[in-house]
Motif scaffolding. Structure first.
Motif, PDB file in Angstrom:
ATOM      1  N   ALA A  94      10.445 -30.986  53.942  1.00 57.51           N
ATOM      2  CA  ALA A  94      10.737 -30.955  52.510  1.00 57.51           C
ATOM      3  C   ALA A  94      11.094 -32.352  52.040  1.00 57.51           C
ATOM      4  CB  ALA A  94      11.889 -30.000  52.220  1.00 57.51           C
ATOM      5  N   LEU A 127      13.144 -34.334  48.701  1.00 59.64           N
ATOM      6  CA  LEU A 127      14.002 -34.165  47.535  1.00 59.64           C
ATOM      7  C   LEU A 127      14.257 -35.515  46.901  1.00 59.64           C
ATOM      8  CD1 LEU A 127      16.836 -32.046  49.258  1.00 59.64           C
ATOM      9  CD2 LEU A 127      14.738 -31.146  48.225  1.00 59.64           C
ATOM     10  N   VAL A 157      19.717 -33.131  42.116  1.00 63.13           N
ATOM     11  CA  VAL A 157      18.334 -33.003  42.582  1.00 63.13           C
ATOM     12  C   VAL A 157      17.405 -32.962  41.370  1.00 63.13           C
ATOM     13  CG1 VAL A 157      16.702 -31.572  43.865  1.00 63.13           C
ATOM     14  CG2 VAL A 157      19.069 -31.759  44.649  1.00 63.13           C
ATOM     15  N   THR A 193      11.667 -31.552  43.767  1.00 60.81           N
ATOM     16  CA  THR A 193      11.602 -31.045  45.138  1.00 60.81           C
ATOM     17  C   THR A 193      10.164 -30.746  45.544  1.00 60.81           C
ATOM     18  OG1 THR A 193      11.801 -28.690  44.552  1.00 60.81           O
ATOM     19  CG2 THR A 193      13.858 -29.922  44.871  1.00 60.81           C
ATOM     20  N   VAL A 212       8.805 -28.426  48.693  1.00 61.11           N
ATOM     21  CA  VAL A 212       9.125 -27.588  49.845  1.00 61.11           C
ATOM     22  C   VAL A 212       7.920 -26.681  50.101  1.00 61.11           C
ATOM     23  CG1 VAL A 212      10.703 -25.918  50.866  1.00 61.11           C
ATOM     24  CG2 VAL A 212      11.575 -27.582  49.209  1.00 61.11           C
TER      25      VAL A 212
END
Length: 214
Positions: free
Chosen positions: A179, A181, A189, A192, A194
């Protein structure tokens, strides 16, 4: 050639030419996690990044608040030195390191491997960014990105010579979902990536575009 084109070529070659006894369990495990993983369990955009206190390759303690004091950070989770997909990803980040630094962003890579392994990775790939050990995936678990691998993969790892007990220091047979970020200087954050399919990663160019929106 983009990173993901290179990764796809590596995957397809392995699927086409690897031994069936190894390829089939791996393909099944990827299909299983893609079907079962709930992205809603992972940390979301807008959330405050949980603080971390992790160890670098030289045994030094690194605090997230110290790194964030220098500005935004791009965190990348990778599975280990034994993973060729991870090695390609790390190499691509190193290739673009100067561009990230020019934008005031610090790169941080996190793995469940022990510092002795991260030091090996740094030396082999001449990495110039921060690489940290998240033993037993404790931090990755806080972010909702830990995968408990099926027992069918244990013989595969043994055949390939990948000793996770030695490399990670435990027998949990767990890995982080790769992942990425983007976290702003306030610890929020902002973006992202993922994907439970470990053969797919965030393109460095996309990450650089993200940074432009900060």
């Amino acid at each position: 050639m983009t990173l993901n084109t290179e990764l796809a070529g590596l995957r397809d070659n392995f699927y086409a030419n690897g031994p069936k006894s190894i390829v089939d369990p791996i393909r099944e495990s990827v299909s299983s996690i893609k079907a079962s993983y709930d992205p809603g369990t992972a940390i979301q955009v807008g959330a405050a990044l949980p603080e971390f206190v992790l160890t670098d390759a030289l045994g030094n303690t690194v605090f997230s608040k110290t790194v964030l004091a220098n500005g935004p950070i791009l965190i990348t989770f990778y599975r280990g030195e034994w993973c060729p997909f991870c090695n390609l990803h790390l190499a691509s980040l190193q290739k673009h390191l100067a561009e990230f630094e020019a934008k005031g962003v610090t790169l941080v890579a996190i793995t469940p491997e022990l510092p002795t392994k991260t030091l090996s990775t740094i030396e082999k790939q001449s990495l110039k960014f921060i690489v940290l050990s998240d033993t037993s995936n404790k931090y990755a678990r806080k972010l909702g990105i830990v995968w408990k691998m099926p027992e069918t993969l244990r013989p595969v790892f043994k055949t390939l010579g990948h000793d996770l007990i030695e490399g990670n220091g435990d027998d949990s047979f767990e890995l982080p979902i790769p992942a990425s970020l983007l976290v702003d200087g306030k610890g929020v954050v902002r973006k992202t990536f993922v994907d439970p399919d470990y053969t797919k990663r965030l393109e460095p160019e996309t990450a650089l575009e993200w940074i432009n929106t900060l």
